[in-house]
Design a protein around this motif. Structure first.
Motif, mmCIF file in Angstrom:
data_model
loop_
_atom_site.group_PDB
_atom_site.id
_atom_site.type_symbol
_atom_site.label_atom_id
_atom_site.label_comp_id
_atom_site.label_asym_id
_atom_site.label_seq_id
_atom_site.Cartn_x
_atom_site.Cartn_y
_atom_site.Cartn_z
ATOM 1 N N PHE A 26 -20.387 42.957 26.578
ATOM 2 C CA PHE A 26 -20.093 41.680 26.932
ATOM 3 C C PHE A 26 -19.209 40.727 26.132
ATOM 4 C CE2 PHE A 26 -20.390 37.352 28.814
ATOM 5 C CZ PHE A 26 -19.883 37.465 30.122
ATOM 6 N N LEU A 27 -19.893 40.618 25.143
ATOM 7 C CA LEU A 27 -19.474 39.571 24.156
ATOM 8 C C LEU A 27 -18.199 40.043 23.332
ATOM 9 C CD1 LEU A 27 -22.855 38.124 22.630
ATOM 10 C CD2 LEU A 27 -21.124 36.907 24.164
ATOM 11 N N SER A 28 -18.333 41.403 22.864
ATOM 12 C CA SER A 28 -17.188 41.913 21.916
ATOM 13 C C SER A 28 -15.951 42.386 23.088
ATOM 14 C CB SER A 28 -17.712 43.427 21.200
ATOM 15 O OG SER A 28 -18.024 44.134 22.321
ATOM 16 N N GLY A 29 -16.094 42.513 24.197
ATOM 17 C CA GLY A 29 -15.169 42.590 25.119
ATOM 18 C C GLY A 29 -14.333 41.231 25.293
ATOM 19 N N GLY A 30 -15.305 40.306 25.382
ATOM 20 C CA GLY A 30 -14.306 39.002 25.721
ATOM 21 C C GLY A 30 -13.452 38.627 24.242
ATOM 22 N N PRO A 82 -4.224 33.515 31.655
ATOM 23 C CA PRO A 82 -4.902 34.623 31.147
ATOM 24 C C PRO A 82 -5.998 34.284 29.875
ATOM 25 C CG PRO A 82 -2.726 34.620 30.426
ATOM 26 C CD PRO A 82 -2.762 33.521 31.462
ATOM 27 N N LEU A 83 -5.386 33.284 29.063
ATOM 28 C CA LEU A 83 -6.438 33.029 28.094
ATOM 29 C C LEU A 83 -7.504 32.481 28.298
ATOM 30 C CD1 LEU A 83 -6.410 33.303 24.651
ATOM 31 C CD2 LEU A 83 -5.391 30.895 24.548
ATOM 32 N N VAL A 84 -7.756 31.524 29.286
ATOM 33 C CA VAL A 84 -8.881 31.110 29.634
ATOM 34 C C VAL A 84 -9.701 32.158 30.480
ATOM 35 C CG1 VAL A 84 -9.974 29.405 31.475
ATOM 36 C CG2 VAL A 84 -8.270 28.664 30.006
ATOM 37 N N GLY A 85 -8.857 32.994 31.544
ATOM 38 C CA GLY A 85 -9.577 34.007 32.162
ATOM 39 C C GLY A 85 -10.063 35.259 31.357
ATOM 40 N N VAL A 86 -9.324 35.526 30.403
ATOM 41 C CA VAL A 86 -9.385 36.808 29.582
ATOM 42 C C VAL A 86 -10.981 37.076 28.901
ATOM 43 C CG1 VAL A 86 -8.630 36.298 27.345
ATOM 44 C CG2 VAL A 86 -7.989 38.482 28.317
ATOM 45 N N VAL A 87 -11.589 35.889 28.707
ATOM 46 C CA VAL A 87 -12.639 36.167 27.867
ATOM 47 C C VAL A 87 -13.801 36.754 28.926
ATOM 48 C CG1 VAL A 87 -14.779 34.960 26.913
ATOM 49 C CG2 VAL A 87 -12.543 34.527 26.206
ATOM 50 N N PRO A 88 -14.137 36.005 30.215
ATOM 51 C CA PRO A 88 -14.869 36.673 31.123
ATOM 52 C C PRO A 88 -14.567 37.940 31.547
ATOM 53 C CG PRO A 88 -13.826 34.531 31.917
ATOM 54 C CD PRO A 88 -13.625 34.820 30.366
ATOM 55 N N ILE A 89 -13.158 38.157 31.868
ATOM 56 C CA ILE A 89 -12.574 39.228 32.669
ATOM 57 C C ILE A 89 -12.679 40.550 31.639
ATOM 58 C CG2 ILE A 89 -10.455 40.610 33.105
ATOM 59 C CD1 ILE A 89 -9.389 37.905 34.070
ATOM 60 N N PHE A 90 -12.323 40.494 30.414
ATOM 61 C CA PHE A 90 -12.539 41.612 29.355
ATOM 62 C C PHE A 90 -13.975 41.780 28.932
ATOM 63 C CE2 PHE A 90 -8.263 41.809 29.400
ATOM 64 C CZ PHE A 90 -7.914 43.232 28.794
ATOM 65 N N ALA A 91 -14.584 40.659 29.038
ATOM 66 C CA ALA A 91 -16.038 40.874 28.783
ATOM 67 C C ALA A 91 -16.799 41.572 29.828
ATOM 68 C CB ALA A 91 -16.787 39.479 28.885
ATOM 69 N N LEU A 92 -16.178 41.513 31.194
ATOM 70 C CA LEU A 92 -16.862 42.241 32.283
ATOM 71 C C LEU A 92 -16.163 43.655 32.278
ATOM 72 C CD1 LEU A 92 -16.647 39.706 35.375
ATOM 73 C CD2 LEU A 92 -18.691 40.766 34.374
ATOM 74 N N CYS A 283 -6.852 44.455 20.811
ATOM 75 C CA CYS A 283 -8.163 44.245 21.585
ATOM 76 C C CYS A 283 -9.244 45.239 21.201
ATOM 77 C CB CYS A 283 -7.761 44.795 22.946
ATOM 78 S SG CYS A 283 -9.271 44.816 24.284
ATOM 79 N N PHE A 284 -8.989 46.520 21.034
ATOM 80 C CA PHE A 284 -10.060 47.354 20.340
ATOM 81 C C PHE A 284 -10.383 47.162 19.046
ATOM 82 C CE2 PHE A 284 -8.937 50.203 24.083
ATOM 83 C CZ PHE A 284 -10.298 50.415 24.550
ATOM 84 N N LEU A 285 -9.452 46.635 18.274
ATOM 85 C CA LEU A 285 -9.974 46.408 16.866
ATOM 86 C C LEU A 285 -10.740 45.091 17.060
ATOM 87 C CD1 LEU A 285 -9.700 46.855 13.886
ATOM 88 C CD2 LEU A 285 -7.738 45.164 13.942
ATOM 89 N N GLY A 286 -10.376 44.109 17.617
ATOM 90 C CA GLY A 286 -11.448 42.843 18.092
ATOM 91 C C GLY A 286 -12.577 43.448 18.665
ATOM 92 N N VAL A 287 -12.715 44.257 19.558
ATOM 93 C CA VAL A 287 -14.218 44.674 20.072
ATOM 94 C C VAL A 287 -14.753 45.342 18.942
ATOM 95 C CG1 VAL A 287 -15.222 46.483 21.629
ATOM 96 C CG2 VAL A 287 -13.045 44.857 22.354
#
Length: 298
Positions: A26-30, A82-92, A283-287
């Motif tokens: 969850f956290l790394s996805g965000g 998308p920046l505000v929404g992307v943390v929970p979206i990609f976390a999910l 994205c994947f590097l950040g994850v």
């Protein structure tokens, strides 16, 4: 007589391995999603404008006219949503992928140490789209409107504009989003896992070098968009058209093909593919970087 101290919530042993893995996903996805937005938003804006307007002849024409009209920062118009929404979206999304793997393992009676087959990985990837849709659709609705309507001053203004038609206005394009993200996520995670195996060195796929992660993530993003672009075109048109223009997904498909031909279903493919590599590589590097950091913590 000896006494034992009960584990505290801060102690990693207080959490089961599956729960710790879910939290890390969850956290790394965000964090990975934030990296994706910063790297890919300008080309996402160009993609949406090409999909919703015939004003531009191609990627470079759209970029040039956007910069001439709005300056270089115009390429980042609509990024706040998308920046505000992307943390929970990609976390999910990444939590959903972890959840999907657990669902597949339970159904197939496999323990955590047994690798999933490629088909099972694809199923887990497809399941990852389900939990994210509830947040993805409203965020995309606001983002797309901001990208094509210069009269909207920001996310709050766009949100109030949408809500004039009621709260369900936020969920215009839900079916198209599921049609985009379901198959897209199958291709996304399957490609990433296959390339991780191919690029793995002596330390195995869980210890990939940054360059290998960037390559696997970039090509995974391209695989995603190679199957996602037609429903994405329909989603963009549904989410940006004036109320009453379309009655639903079938209607927008029929009118789009009748007016512009089947080739219009692939409008925006160029910028989507150009954007896909750097955005998803980031994205994947950040994850992976954030997951490794979390592994060191708990």
């Amino acid at each position: 007589m000896t006494s034992s101290t009960p584990p505290s919530p801060s102690d990693s042993t207080f959490l089961s391995p599956s729960t710790r893995q879910s939290i890390k996903s969850f956290l790394s996805g965000g964090f990975g999603g934030m990296c994706l937005v910063f790297a890919g938003h300008p080309l996402d804006l160009i993609k949406v404008r090409l999909q919703t307007s015939t004003e531009y002849s191609g990627i470079w024409d759209c970029a040039k006219k956007t910069v001439q009209r709005d300056g270089i920062l115009g390429l980042y118009r609509g990024m706040a949503a998308p920046l505000v929404g992307v943390v929970p979206i990609f976390a999910l999304v990444f939590w959903g992928y972890d959840w999907g793997q657990r669902v597949v393992r339970n159904v197939r009676k496999k323990d955590a140490s047994t690798p999933l087959t490629l088909t099972e990985t694809g199923i887990a990837g497809g399941l990852s789209a389900l939990p994210a849709t509830a947040l993805m659709v409203p965020a995309e609705r606001v983002k797309c409107l901001l990208q094509v309507n210069p009269n909207l001053r920001g996310p709050g203004h766009a949100l109030s504009h949408i809500l004039k038609s009621g709260p369900l206005g936020l969920y215009v394009g839900t079916t198209a989003t599921l049609l985009r993200d379901g198959p897209g996520s199958v291709a996304y995670f399957m490609t990433y896992e296959v390339l991780k195996e191919m690029l793995a060195g002596e330390d195995g796929k869980d210890k990939l070098k940054p360059g290998a992660v960037l390559a696997a993530g970039g090509f995974a993003g391209m695989a995603n968009w190679s199957v996602s672009i037609p429903p994405d075109v329909l989603k963009s048109r549904l989410q940006t058209a004036p109320e009453g223009t379309y009655t639903g997904l079938i209607d927008v498909f029929r009118k789009t093909v009748a007016q512009d031909g089947f080739k219009s279903l692939f409008r925006g493919l160029g910028p989507a593919m150009v954007r896909a590599f750097p955005a998803n590589a980031s994205c994947f590097l950040g994850v992976e970087v954030s997951k490794n950091a979390l592994d060191a913590v708990f």
